[in-house]
Design a protein around this motif. Structure first.
Motif, PDB file in Angstrom:
ATOM      1  N   ASN A  34      11.295 -48.357  -6.267  1.00  0.00           N
ATOM      2  CA  ASN A  34      10.167 -48.281  -7.195  1.00  0.00           C
ATOM      3  C   ASN A  34      10.367 -47.233  -8.289  1.00  0.00           C
ATOM      4  O   ASN A  34       9.492 -47.055  -9.134  1.00  0.00           O
ATOM      5  CB  ASN A  34       8.875 -47.974  -6.432  1.00  0.00           C
ATOM      6  N   SER A  35      11.509 -46.549  -8.248  1.00  0.00           N
ATOM      7  CA  SER A  35      11.782 -45.498  -9.234  1.00  0.00           C
ATOM      8  C   SER A  35      12.913 -45.867 -10.185  1.00  0.00           C
ATOM      9  O   SER A  35      13.451 -45.001 -10.871  1.00  0.00           O
ATOM     10  CB  SER A  35      12.120 -44.185  -8.513  1.00  0.00           C
ATOM     11  N   ILE A  36      13.275 -47.148 -10.247  1.00  0.00           N
ATOM     12  CA  ILE A  36      14.361 -47.577 -11.126  1.00  0.00           C
ATOM     13  C   ILE A  36      14.045 -47.268 -12.588  1.00  0.00           C
ATOM     14  O   ILE A  36      14.893 -46.774 -13.342  1.00  0.00           O
ATOM     15  CB  ILE A  36      14.639 -49.090 -10.963  1.00  0.00           C
ATOM     16  N   THR A  37      12.820 -47.535 -13.012  1.00  0.00           N
ATOM     17  CA  THR A  37      12.445 -47.276 -14.404  1.00  0.00           C
ATOM     18  C   THR A  37      12.548 -45.790 -14.735  1.00  0.00           C
ATOM     19  O   THR A  37      12.997 -45.421 -15.830  1.00  0.00           O
ATOM     20  CB  THR A  37      11.014 -47.786 -14.688  1.00  0.00           C
ATOM     21  N   LEU A  38      12.155 -44.939 -13.813  1.00  0.00           N
ATOM     22  CA  LEU A  38      12.292 -43.495 -14.018  1.00  0.00           C
ATOM     23  C   LEU A  38      13.756 -43.130 -14.237  1.00  0.00           C
ATOM     24  O   LEU A  38      14.097 -42.385 -15.168  1.00  0.00           O
ATOM     25  CB  LEU A  38      11.736 -42.752 -12.797  1.00  0.00           C
ATOM     26  N   LEU A  39      14.646 -43.646 -13.406  1.00  0.00           N
ATOM     27  CA  LEU A  39      16.065 -43.333 -13.517  1.00  0.00           C
ATOM     28  C   LEU A  39      16.646 -43.853 -14.829  1.00  0.00           C
ATOM     29  O   LEU A  39      17.434 -43.157 -15.495  1.00  0.00           O
ATOM     30  CB  LEU A  39      16.822 -43.916 -12.320  1.00  0.00           C
ATOM     31  N   LEU A  40      16.267 -45.066 -15.211  1.00  0.00           N
ATOM     32  CA  LEU A  40      16.765 -45.628 -16.473  1.00  0.00           C
ATOM     33  C   LEU A  40      16.267 -44.825 -17.673  1.00  0.00           C
ATOM     34  O   LEU A  40      16.998 -44.623 -18.650  1.00  0.00           O
ATOM     35  CB  LEU A  40      16.321 -47.087 -16.607  1.00  0.00           C
ATOM     36  N   SER A  41      15.041 -44.359 -17.602  1.00  0.00           N
ATOM     37  CA  SER A  41      14.487 -43.553 -18.696  1.00  0.00           C
ATOM     38  C   SER A  41      15.200 -42.216 -18.808  1.00  0.00           C
ATOM     39  O   SER A  41      15.450 -41.721 -19.908  1.00  0.00           O
ATOM     40  CB  SER A  41      12.988 -43.334 -18.466  1.00  0.00           C
ATOM     41  N   ALA A 101      13.137 -54.322 -13.286  1.00  0.00           N
ATOM     42  CA  ALA A 101      12.580 -53.026 -13.683  1.00  0.00           C
ATOM     43  C   ALA A 101      12.474 -52.942 -15.200  1.00  0.00           C
ATOM     44  O   ALA A 101      13.309 -53.472 -15.938  1.00  0.00           O
ATOM     45  CB  ALA A 101      13.452 -51.897 -13.153  1.00  0.00           C
ATOM     46  N   GLN A 102      11.442 -52.278 -15.672  1.00  0.00           N
ATOM     47  CA  GLN A 102      11.287 -52.059 -17.107  1.00  0.00           C
ATOM     48  C   GLN A 102      12.343 -51.063 -17.577  1.00  0.00           C
ATOM     49  O   GLN A 102      12.571 -50.028 -16.951  1.00  0.00           O
ATOM     50  CB  GLN A 102       9.884 -51.552 -17.409  1.00  0.00           C
ATOM     51  N   ALA A 103      12.984 -51.376 -18.688  1.00  0.00           N
ATOM     52  CA  ALA A 103      14.081 -50.553 -19.186  1.00  0.00           C
ATOM     53  C   ALA A 103      13.923 -50.322 -20.686  1.00  0.00           C
ATOM     54  O   ALA A 103      13.553 -51.248 -21.424  1.00  0.00           O
ATOM     55  CB  ALA A 103      15.415 -51.236 -18.902  1.00  0.00           C
ATOM     56  N   PRO A 104      14.204 -49.126 -21.159  1.00  0.00           N
ATOM     57  CA  PRO A 104      14.137 -48.868 -22.598  1.00  0.00           C
ATOM     58  C   PRO A 104      15.248 -49.598 -23.343  1.00  0.00           C
ATOM     59  O   PRO A 104      16.390 -49.643 -22.882  1.00  0.00           O
ATOM     60  CB  PRO A 104      14.313 -47.345 -22.688  1.00  0.00           C
ATOM     61  N   ALA A 105      14.925 -50.173 -24.480  1.00  0.00           N
ATOM     62  CA  ALA A 105      15.917 -50.904 -25.264  1.00  0.00           C
ATOM     63  C   ALA A 105      17.054 -50.003 -25.718  1.00  0.00           C
ATOM     64  O   ALA A 105      18.192 -50.452 -25.887  1.00  0.00           O
ATOM     65  CB  ALA A 105      15.244 -51.556 -26.472  1.00  0.00           C
ATOM     66  N   GLN A 137      10.802 -59.089 -22.334  1.00  0.00           N
ATOM     67  CA  GLN A 137      11.853 -58.473 -23.131  1.00  0.00           C
ATOM     68  C   GLN A 137      12.125 -57.011 -22.758  1.00  0.00           C
ATOM     69  O   GLN A 137      13.114 -56.434 -23.192  1.00  0.00           O
ATOM     70  CB  GLN A 137      11.481 -58.542 -24.622  1.00  0.00           C
ATOM     71  N   ASP A 138      11.234 -56.439 -21.967  1.00  0.00           N
ATOM     72  CA  ASP A 138      11.425 -55.044 -21.580  1.00  0.00           C
ATOM     73  C   ASP A 138      12.071 -54.904 -20.203  1.00  0.00           C
ATOM     74  O   ASP A 138      12.171 -53.808 -19.666  1.00  0.00           O
ATOM     75  CB  ASP A 138      10.095 -54.281 -21.600  1.00  0.00           C
ATOM     76  N   SER A 139      12.540 -56.003 -19.629  1.00  0.00           N
ATOM     77  CA  SER A 139      13.178 -55.913 -18.314  1.00  0.00           C
ATOM     78  C   SER A 139      14.651 -55.541 -18.465  1.00  0.00           C
ATOM     79  O   SER A 139      15.271 -55.802 -19.508  1.00  0.00           O
ATOM     80  CB  SER A 139      13.068 -57.252 -17.577  1.00  0.00           C
ATOM     81  N   LEU A 140      15.208 -54.950 -17.434  1.00  0.00           N
ATOM     82  CA  LEU A 140      16.624 -54.605 -17.453  1.00  0.00           C
ATOM     83  C   LEU A 140      17.476 -55.860 -17.618  1.00  0.00           C
ATOM     84  O   LEU A 140      18.542 -55.825 -18.234  1.00  0.00           O
ATOM     85  CB  LEU A 140      17.004 -53.875 -16.158  1.00  0.00           C
ATOM     86  N   TYR A 141      16.996 -56.963 -17.088  1.00  0.00           N
ATOM     87  CA  TYR A 141      17.715 -58.236 -17.233  1.00  0.00           C
ATOM     88  C   TYR A 141      17.909 -58.576 -18.705  1.00  0.00           C
ATOM     89  O   TYR A 141      19.015 -58.920 -19.135  1.00  0.00           O
ATOM     90  CB  TYR A 141      16.956 -59.354 -16.525  1.00  0.00           C
TER      91      TYR A 141
END
Length: 339
Positions: free
Chosen positions: A215-222, A255-259, A301-305
């Motif tokens: 549940n912390s994937i977005t935190l790590l990607l950010s 997970a949501q990921a920054p572009a 469009q905001d997914s890591l995929y």
């Protein structure tokens, strides 16, 4: 997995979390949206006070220090002596004394020194086992909530060494949410964040406890797009570990990921960081969604995929440019991804 199920898992924050091109903005939006009421969810650490006459005291053959002993000059002398010993020379009775001193000392600097000593001792396998048997893991972890960042760092360092023992990981796994919260709430690039990520790296080496971090994937990607090289490497070590587990792949790609994550795939990025990014993407490429799932993910469009895997991803244009990278291993990994 149907459209409705996937979309429901992805859709809760779309209106607020858009694709963010700027690194600082990405992390800022993450902090705004994903602040999960930190005050209310701090995990209370378990505590195990060592009592005179207990099994630990009898086995160690050493008198357990009580709070009243600090009024005794001889107890202070013994404390000073054990803190000055090298980690390799510490005996079971010394570890027992250090745990007791850690709980009873009112002096922050003394607690810090005890944690440093215990952390050094925990580099030895025999001491990792002894500290677990003495109830020391929960005693040490109790200082994750200490108000002093320096003591928190030394606590994490000690737990990091203790977590190299698989049996210890079974006890330490309950602190993963607290460690994640420390990463989220601490200043970017701080010693506290780095120490916390090192602990998570050890806890994610096997797939036994990786699900606790999904549940912390977005935190790590950010963090990847706002941190320095040292922190980026540690974040990527965790992400590479997690992405090696097929059971977590659905959670990771959704997970949501920054572009702006795509900007890291560049020749100007540190070679050590770039290599780990390529390993991470290589693990992601091993995931093959069914057509239905892939179509549902494309709507987000905001997914890591979408950012790294979809046919519309800018990564497909960035990778060929890295074939001219001066590092041979980078070129090898890029070539694998392009074939």
């Amino acid at each position: 997995m149907g459209d409705d199920n996937v979309v429901s898992r992805l859709g809760s924050f779309k209106a607020l979390f858009g694709i963010v091109a700027g690194a600082g903005a990405s992390y800022g939006i993450y902090k705004l949206i994903f602040d999960r009421a930190a005050v209310n969810r701090k995990q209370s650490a378990k505590s195990a006070t060592i009592q005179p006459g207990c099994l630990m005291a009898k086995v160690s053959g050493f008198k357990v220090v009580s709070k009243s002993d600090h009024l005794n000059p001889s107890a202070d002398t013994e404390s000073s002596d054990v803190l000055s010993k090298s980690a390799a020379s510490l005996e079971p009775r010394h570890l027992s004394m250090l745990l007791s001193l850690l709980q009873s000392s009112p002096k922050p600097e003394e607690r810090r020194k005890v944690l440093v000593t215990l952390g050094n001792a925990a580099a030895f396998t025999v001491n990792q086992d002894l500290l677990r048997e003495f109830g020391g893991l929960h005693i040490i972890a109790g200082f994750l909530s200490d108000p002093s960042p320096e003591i928190q760092v030394q606590t994490l360092n000690a737990l990091n060494n203790l977590s190299m023992n698989i049996c210890n990981q079974e006890q330490l796994k309950i602190y993963v949410p607290s460690v994640m919260q420390m990463i989220e709430m601490s200043p970017v690039n701080s010693d506290l964040q780095l120490a916390a990520l090192r602990l998570l790296t050890n806890l994610s080496v096997t797939d036994n406890h990786q699900h606790l971090m999904k549940n912390s994937i977005t935190l790590l990607l950010s963090l990847l797009i706002v941190s320095n090289d040292v922190l980026q490497i540690q974040v990527l070590k965790v992400l590479v570990n997690l992405s090696s587990n097929p059971d977590l792949m659905d959670d990771i790609v959704q997970a949501q990921a920054p572009a702006s994550l795509i900007l890291l795939f560049d020749g100007s990025t540190s070679t050590s960081v770039l290599l780990r990014l390529l390993f991470f993407v290589g693990n992601l490429h091993a995931w093959r969604p069914c057509a239905q799932v892939a179509e549902a993910l494309r709507r987000r469009q905001d997914s890591l995929y979408c950012v790294l895997l979809d046919r519309s991803s800018q990564l497909h244009h960035k990778l060929p440019l890295l074939l001219s990278h001066p590092d041979e291993e980078v070129k090898t990994q890029v070539a694998r991804l392009l074939t």
